[in-house]
Design a protein around this motif. Structure first.
Motif, PDB file in Angstrom:
ATOM      1  N   ILE A 162       0.855  -1.190   0.000  1.00  0.00           N
ATOM      2  CA  ILE A 162       0.000   0.000   0.000  1.00  0.00           C
ATOM      3  C   ILE A 162       0.887   1.235   0.000  1.00  0.00           C
ATOM      4  N   LYS A 163       0.545   2.203  -0.847  1.00  0.00           N
ATOM      5  CA  LYS A 163       1.337   3.431  -0.971  1.00  0.00           C
ATOM      6  C   LYS A 163       0.979   4.406   0.135  1.00  0.00           C
ATOM      7  N   ASP A 164       2.016   4.925   0.833  1.00  0.00           N
ATOM      8  CA  ASP A 164       1.845   5.993   1.826  1.00  0.00           C
ATOM      9  C   ASP A 164       2.324   7.295   1.197  1.00  0.00           C
ATOM     10  N   ASP A 165       1.410   8.236   0.975  1.00  0.00           N
ATOM     11  CA  ASP A 165       1.770   9.507   0.353  1.00  0.00           C
ATOM     12  C   ASP A 165       2.480  10.404   1.357  1.00  0.00           C
ATOM     13  N   GLY A 166       3.593  11.031   0.919  1.00  0.00           N
ATOM     14  CA  GLY A 166       4.346  11.945   1.771  1.00  0.00           C
ATOM     15  C   GLY A 166       3.968  13.394   1.480  1.00  0.00           C
ATOM     16  N   ILE A 167       4.071  14.253   2.495  1.00  0.00           N
ATOM     17  CA  ILE A 167       3.720  15.665   2.328  1.00  0.00           C
ATOM     18  C   ILE A 167       4.610  16.311   1.276  1.00  0.00           C
ATOM     19  N   LEU A 168       5.904  15.977   1.287  1.00  0.00           N
ATOM     20  CA  LEU A 168       6.864  16.589   0.357  1.00  0.00           C
ATOM     21  C   LEU A 168       7.218  15.665  -0.801  1.00  0.00           C
ATOM     22  N   GLU A 169       6.485  14.594  -0.967  1.00  0.00           N
ATOM     23  CA  GLU A 169       6.785  13.638  -2.041  1.00  0.00           C
ATOM     24  C   GLU A 169       6.725  14.262  -3.435  1.00  0.00           C
ATOM     25  N   PRO A 170       5.774  15.178  -3.728  1.00  0.00           N
ATOM     26  CA  PRO A 170       5.745  15.788  -5.071  1.00  0.00           C
ATOM     27  C   PRO A 170       7.029  16.540  -5.425  1.00  0.00           C
ATOM     28  N   PHE A 171       7.857  16.856  -4.425  1.00  0.00           N
ATOM     29  CA  PHE A 171       9.089  17.600  -4.675  1.00  0.00           C
ATOM     30  C   PHE A 171      10.307  16.672  -4.784  1.00  0.00           C
ATOM     31  N   ASP A 172      10.045  15.357  -4.953  1.00  0.00           N
ATOM     32  CA  ASP A 172      11.109  14.356  -5.170  1.00  0.00           C
ATOM     33  C   ASP A 172      12.128  14.335  -4.040  1.00  0.00           C
ATOM     34  N   ILE A 173      11.671  14.429  -2.800  1.00  0.00           N
ATOM     35  CA  ILE A 173      12.567  14.346  -1.649  1.00  0.00           C
ATOM     36  C   ILE A 173      12.708  12.876  -1.247  1.00  0.00           C
ATOM     37  N   SER A 174      13.935  12.434  -1.002  1.00  0.00           N
ATOM     38  CA  SER A 174      14.178  11.033  -0.638  1.00  0.00           C
ATOM     39  C   SER A 174      14.015  10.838   0.869  1.00  0.00           C
ATOM     40  N   LEU A 175      13.947   9.570   1.283  1.00  0.00           N
ATOM     41  CA  LEU A 175      13.840   9.248   2.705  1.00  0.00           C
ATOM     42  C   LEU A 175      15.068   9.746   3.462  1.00  0.00           C
ATOM     43  N   GLU A 176      16.241   9.603   2.853  1.00  0.00           N
ATOM     44  CA  GLU A 176      17.475  10.051   3.510  1.00  0.00           C
ATOM     45  C   GLU A 176      17.479  11.563   3.704  1.00  0.00           C
ATOM     46  N   GLN A 177      17.025  12.293   2.679  1.00  0.00           N
ATOM     47  CA  GLN A 177      16.965  13.753   2.788  1.00  0.00           C
ATOM     48  C   GLN A 177      15.958  14.177   3.860  1.00  0.00           C
ATOM     49  N   ALA A 178      14.793  13.492   3.886  1.00  0.00           N
ATOM     50  CA  ALA A 178      13.773  13.805   4.888  1.00  0.00           C
ATOM     51  C   ALA A 178      14.302  13.531   6.289  1.00  0.00           C
ATOM     52  N   GLN A 179      15.010  12.421   6.444  1.00  0.00           N
ATOM     53  CA  GLN A 179      15.565  12.062   7.753  1.00  0.00           C
ATOM     54  C   GLN A 179      16.590  13.102   8.220  1.00  0.00           C
ATOM     55  N   GLU A 180      17.421  13.570   7.277  1.00  0.00           N
ATOM     56  CA  GLU A 180      18.442  14.564   7.614  1.00  0.00           C
ATOM     57  C   GLU A 180      17.801  15.892   8.023  1.00  0.00           C
ATOM     58  N   LEU A 181      16.746  16.312   7.312  1.00  0.00           N
ATOM     59  CA  LEU A 181      16.063  17.569   7.633  1.00  0.00           C
ATOM     60  C   LEU A 181      15.426  17.505   9.023  1.00  0.00           C
ATOM     61  N   VAL A 182      14.733  16.393   9.303  1.00  0.00           N
ATOM     62  CA  VAL A 182      14.061  16.242  10.601  1.00  0.00           C
ATOM     63  C   VAL A 182      15.085  16.229  11.727  1.00  0.00           C
ATOM     64  N   MET A 183      16.209  15.527  11.529  1.00  0.00           N
ATOM     65  CA  MET A 183      17.229  15.452  12.569  1.00  0.00           C
ATOM     66  C   MET A 183      17.863  16.826  12.807  1.00  0.00           C
ATOM     67  N   THR A 184      18.072  17.597  11.726  1.00  0.00           N
ATOM     68  CA  THR A 184      18.623  18.953  11.865  1.00  0.00           C
ATOM     69  C   THR A 184      17.678  19.830  12.681  1.00  0.00           C
ATOM     70  N   ALA A 185      16.376  19.694  12.434  1.00  0.00           N
ATOM     71  CA  ALA A 185      15.381  20.468  13.191  1.00  0.00           C
ATOM     72  C   ALA A 185      15.425  20.093  14.673  1.00  0.00           C
ATOM     73  N   ARG A 186      15.576  18.818  14.968  1.00  0.00           N
ATOM     74  CA  ARG A 186      15.612  18.369  16.362  1.00  0.00           C
ATOM     75  C   ARG A 186      16.874  18.868  17.063  1.00  0.00           C
ATOM     76  N   ILE A 187      17.977  18.921  16.329  1.00  0.00           N
ATOM     77  CA  ILE A 187      19.226  19.443  16.913  1.00  0.00           C
ATOM     78  C   ILE A 187      19.073  20.932  17.210  1.00  0.00           C
ATOM     79  N   GLN A 188      18.470  21.693  16.258  1.00  0.00           N
ATOM     80  CA  GLN A 188      18.285  23.136  16.463  1.00  0.00           C
ATOM     81  C   GLN A 188      17.390  23.415  17.670  1.00  0.00           C
ATOM     82  N   LEU A 189      16.415  22.547  17.901  1.00  0.00           N
ATOM     83  CA  LEU A 189      15.508  22.723  19.041  1.00  0.00           C
ATOM     84  C   LEU A 189      16.121  22.224  20.348  1.00  0.00           C
ATOM     85  N   GLY A 190      17.270  21.559  20.278  1.00  0.00           N
ATOM     86  CA  GLY A 190      17.913  21.046  21.486  1.00  0.00           C
ATOM     87  C   GLY A 190      17.372  19.714  21.943  1.00  0.00           C
ATOM     88  N   TRP A 191      16.571  19.052  21.074  1.00  0.00           N
ATOM     89  CA  TRP A 191      16.015  17.742  21.453  1.00  0.00           C
ATOM     90  C   TRP A 191      17.075  16.646  21.339  1.00  0.00           C
TER      91      TRP A 191
END
Length: 531
Positions: free
Chosen positions: A486-515
């Motif tokens: 079953i296909k899970d649609d991603g919010i940024l999928e239309p912009f050809d973002i990969s899982l690795e890129q998404a993971q890196e962005l989320v981790m950067t956000a968590r570091i900036q927030l101090g999490w």
């Protein structure tokens, strides 16, 4: 009856005979006898007493002892099996809490009821020992083939005698048109061995792909020796199967070795599987090449692989479509199982029509956004330009190769494309702010205005919201539910973002927030690398 010296040796002989008959340790039978005699003694002396029986393994003499444990005054509950330190001083010197005092008691006379109870205990212990022996015998045989004899059929399930136990061949594990009668010989694959309440359960199968693999291993010595490896198997049990093989010896043809002289080896497997047709395919590391082999006997014109979506498009000549799909979709379904990819088959005419449609859509995009005439827009598409971003930011030299385009025209094209993109970005950002997007996410970096707009529409409006997202929620992915992908649609999928890129962005956000502590994250990554 009491266990007298006259029948002490007979007791050991009985234990030996039962153990030999049931193929279990004699010690287990004697332990069962000890427990049954202890129960009989408790019924005579009192159920609350701790009576234990020990049978001498050489003489057969049964010794009955009463055990009492020293406890504190507060813990004293059972006066028959426990006593306090003060009470223990009558029997022991310097008693301590936890010590045990044993004294021998006279053997008991076993009445009819006690003898019957003792017999039940012994039988129960023997059954438990038999079950444990069966489980130990078969647990390591899971994943192998076993020969058995059909005992009976119950509600479509076949009960098979496999020597020192019984296996069950469930209805859905039988090859469709097979039927069995008692005493028929049968060959099955041991799929699983489980320890259950009613004893060890041996689950058999004749439909699993592993059954076919093991049959080939028995018929083809090269597979058994590891010279040839079975890389994948796909089956439609009783009808058709595909098996992919590879040879680690250049002098040995894997397909020929599996087929055998005049087809003798593969025919032996076919006969065991009730005439199931088997396609033997050479394995190839290159997925498109392997797929072309897997779709045999159909001819393939073109293959387009989408590795991220784990799907593949196959173009075949119009007259080959029915052959590639197979009866009831069997051929393409087996090829899909073999390659673990979702396969979409289309004819050359359908592919040409789709390409024409894409050409017209891209031509219309350039005509509308860049204010070009149809001929010039078609030239851009023919040269491989598909998006406004490519036109706006490509090297000027790549535009100059187009007929009729000079430096001034190329600069004008890029300027128009950039103006359109900037206007679209400005409109997207304004719309995102109107939806409640906060500056913390705008200033984050790594996200385009169109991405920010898509996030705001999905109620991701702050950096905290973004940091709580999972990578697949952003990039999309696939989930397998009951064998169906079953296909899970991603919010940024239309912009050809990969899982690795998404993971890196989320981790950067968590570091900036101090999490997340960057030092700890780096240490974890180093540990993972070492593992």
């Amino acid at each position: 009856m009491a266990i007298t010296s006259a029948n002490q040796l007979e007791l050991l002989q009985t234990a030996e005979a039962v153990a030999r008959e049931k193929m279990i340790e004699p010690g287990l039978v004697i332990e069962a006898m000890e427990e049954s005699l202890a129960r009989a003694a408790k019924s005579r002396y009192g159920a609350e007493m701790d009576i234990r029986v020990a049978i001498d393994r050489k003489t057969g003499r049964a010794t009955f002892t009463r055990v009492r444990t020293v406890v504190t005054d507060d813990e004293l509950e059972n006066y028959q099996a426990e006593f306090t330190v003060e009470q223990a001083k009558q029997y022991m010197e310097n008693p301590e809490v936890g010590q045990q005092f044993t004294e021998e008691v006279p053997p008991v006379e076993m009445g009819r009821i006690a003898a019957q109870s003792a017999k039940q205990v012994i039988l129960q212990k023997i059954r438990e020992a038999e079950r444990e022996r069966q489980f130990e015998q078969f647990k390591d045989r899971a994943g192998t083939i076993i020969n058995g004899v059909v005992k009976r059929e119950e509600y479509g399930n076949v009960i098979v005698d496999v020597g020192s136990g019984e296996g069950i061949l469930r209805r859905n594990e039988k090859i469709g048109r097979e039927s069995y009668r008692p005493n028929d010989r049968i060959r099955c694959y041991i799929k699983d061995v489980r320890r259950e309440q009613r004893g060890p359960q041996i689950f058999l199968s004749r439909t699993s792909p592993e059954f076919m693999s093991e049959l080939f291993k028995m018929e083809v010595p090269e597979i058994y020796e590891g010279i040839i490896e079975i890389k994948a198997v796909a089956r439609d049990p009783g009808s058709r199967a595909k098996i992919a093989v590879i040879s680690y010896d250049n002098s040995i043809d894997p397909v020929g070795a599996c087929v055998g002289m005049r087809g003798s080896r593969v025919q032996a497997v076919v006969n065991e599987l009730q005439g199931e047709k088997i396609d033997i395919i050479p394995w190839n590391e290159d997925v498109p090449t392997f797929l072309v082999n897997a779709l045999q006997p159909a001819e393939v014109t073109k293959v387009v692989l989408d590795e991220e979506a784990e799907r593949i498009e196959v173009v075949v000549p119009d007259e080959q479509l029915s052959l590639a799909i197979g009866r009831r979709g069997q051929n393409v379904r087996l090829a899909s199982q073999l390659t673990a990819l979702e396969i979409e088959i289309m004819t050359e005419a359908e592919e040409s029509e789709r390409r024409q449609k894409e050409f017209e859509e891209r031509t219309g995009l350039f005509m509308d956004k860049l204010d070009l005439d149809e001929f010039f827009a078609q030239l851009l598409v023919s040269e491989g330009f598909t998006t406004l971003e490519e036109v706006a930011y490509v090297e000027v030299d790549e535009l100059l190769v187009i007929d009729g385009v000079d430096e001034d025209t190329a600069s004008e094209l890029q300027a128009r494309a950039r103006d359109v993109l900037e206007a679209a970005a400005k409109a997207a950002l304004e719309n995102a702010r109107s939806l409640g997007l906060e500056d913390s996410l705008v200033e984050f970096g790594g996200l385009t205005p169109q991405m920010l707009e898509a996030l705001a529409k999905d109620d991701v409006k702050t950096l905290e919201d973004f940091a709580t997202c999972a990578d697949w929620e952003l990039a999309g992915g696939w989930t397998t539910n009951e064998g169906e992908r079953i296909k899970d649609d991603g919010i940024l999928e239309p912009f050809d973002i990969s899982l690795e890129q998404a993971q890196e962005l989320v981790m950067t956000a968590r570091i900036q927030l101090g999490w997340v502590d960057p030092a700890e994250l780096e240490a974890e990554q180093e540990d993972d690398g070492e593992d």
